[in-house]
Write an enzyme that holds these catalytic residues in place. Structure first.
Site, PDB file in Angstrom:
ATOM      1  N   LYS A 117       0.836  -1.209   0.000  1.00 51.22           N
ATOM      2  CA  LYS A 117       0.000   0.000   0.000  1.00 51.22           C
ATOM      3  C   LYS A 117       0.875   1.265   0.000  1.00 51.22           C
ATOM      4  CE  LYS A 117      -2.097   1.110   3.789  1.00 51.22           C
ATOM      5  NZ  LYS A 117      -2.946   0.960   4.970  1.00 51.22           N
ATOM      6  N   ASP A 135      -6.565   1.534   1.184  1.00 50.26           N
ATOM      7  CA  ASP A 135      -6.519   1.807   2.617  1.00 50.26           C
ATOM      8  C   ASP A 135      -7.908   1.541   3.207  1.00 50.26           C
ATOM      9  OD1 ASP A 135      -8.120   3.908   1.889  1.00 50.26           O
ATOM     10  OD2 ASP A 135      -6.866   5.470   2.751  1.00 50.26           O
TER      11      ASP A 135
END
Ligand code: SF4
Length: 228
Positions: A117, A135
């Site tokens: 991420k 997220d």
């Protein structure tokens, strides 16, 4: 089609989405994204403004006193772990990469505190590389809008989003989904009443706050509902 409706609505809400982290170079952005885990952009910005004002270079950061770093980083949580990450990331960039964050996923993934991420956010924000970082906001919104199943993990969601949306909008879409989740489709009490994606949302009934006032676009003097 569902995806075009989502894309169009997000373009109305956020025509020019921007990352809300403040940074002035590549390593500041990478460190800010690492510090953001389990925290907020606002907190990270207040911490990094102190951090990068005190330590002006990778050399100063890698040689920083760990206790001093922990005091500064404390507000973003997991401060012991994150302080170690900051020192080690600064050391790696300074000593192994000539002061430049490597633009290579295989190298970045070896940095402490840096996962998929973080890499997606960094590459998409700093180098405009097409990527979708999933997220907590992107995950929640994707599941509510039926772009992913409830049990899908973040990697599965990322791949589904990449399949469903055009590559040239991935980075923009990521920012739009984050902002939509942060300010409209919030975890608690989302703004369902004004949401133009109600018809495709799987959770609208559960989340609908019927007592909330209808928002009015004061420029056009008409309800947001009419905007669509
Ligand atoms: S209707 Fe509510 S829960 Fe559904 S996408 Fe819109 S804001 Fe989110």
């Amino acid at each position: 089609m569902k995806t075009s409706k989502i894309e169009e609505y997000l373009n109305v809400l956020f025509p020019n989405p921007k990352c809300e982290l403040t940074y002035s170079n590549d390593y500041e952005l990478l460190i800010a994204v690492v510090l953001r885990a389990q925290s907020t952009d606002k907190r990270v910005n207040s911490v990094t403004s102190i951090l990068f004002n005190k330590y002006h270079s990778l050399f100063e950061l890698k040689n920083a006193n760990l206790n001093d770093l922990e005091l500064i980083i404390h507000p973003v949580g997991s401060f012991r772990k994150k302080s170690y990450y900051v020192k080690e990331i600064a050391r790696l960039i300074d000593e192994d990469y000539n002061g430049k964050v490597p633009v290579d996923r295989d190298k970045l993934i070896l940095f402490p505190g840096v996962g998929r991420k973080t890499i997606n956010v960094f590459l998409s924000e700093f180098y405009n590389e097409p990527a979708i970082a999933v997220d907590t906001h992107v995950e929640r919104v994707s599941k509510r809008l039926g772009l992913a199943y409830k049990n899908d993990d973040v990697l599965v969601i990322e791949k589904k989003l990449m399949r469903k949306f055009r590559k040239d909008i991935w980075s923009k879409l990521h920012l739009q989904l984050v902002l939509f989740g942060r300010y409209y489709c919030k975890a608690i009490k989302p703004e369902c009443r004004d949401c133009q994606l109600c018809s495709i949302c799987k959770e609208k009934k559960k989340n609908f706050n019927w007592n909330a006032p209808i928002k009015v676009d004061t420029n056009k003097k008409e309800g947001v509902r009419k905007m669509w």
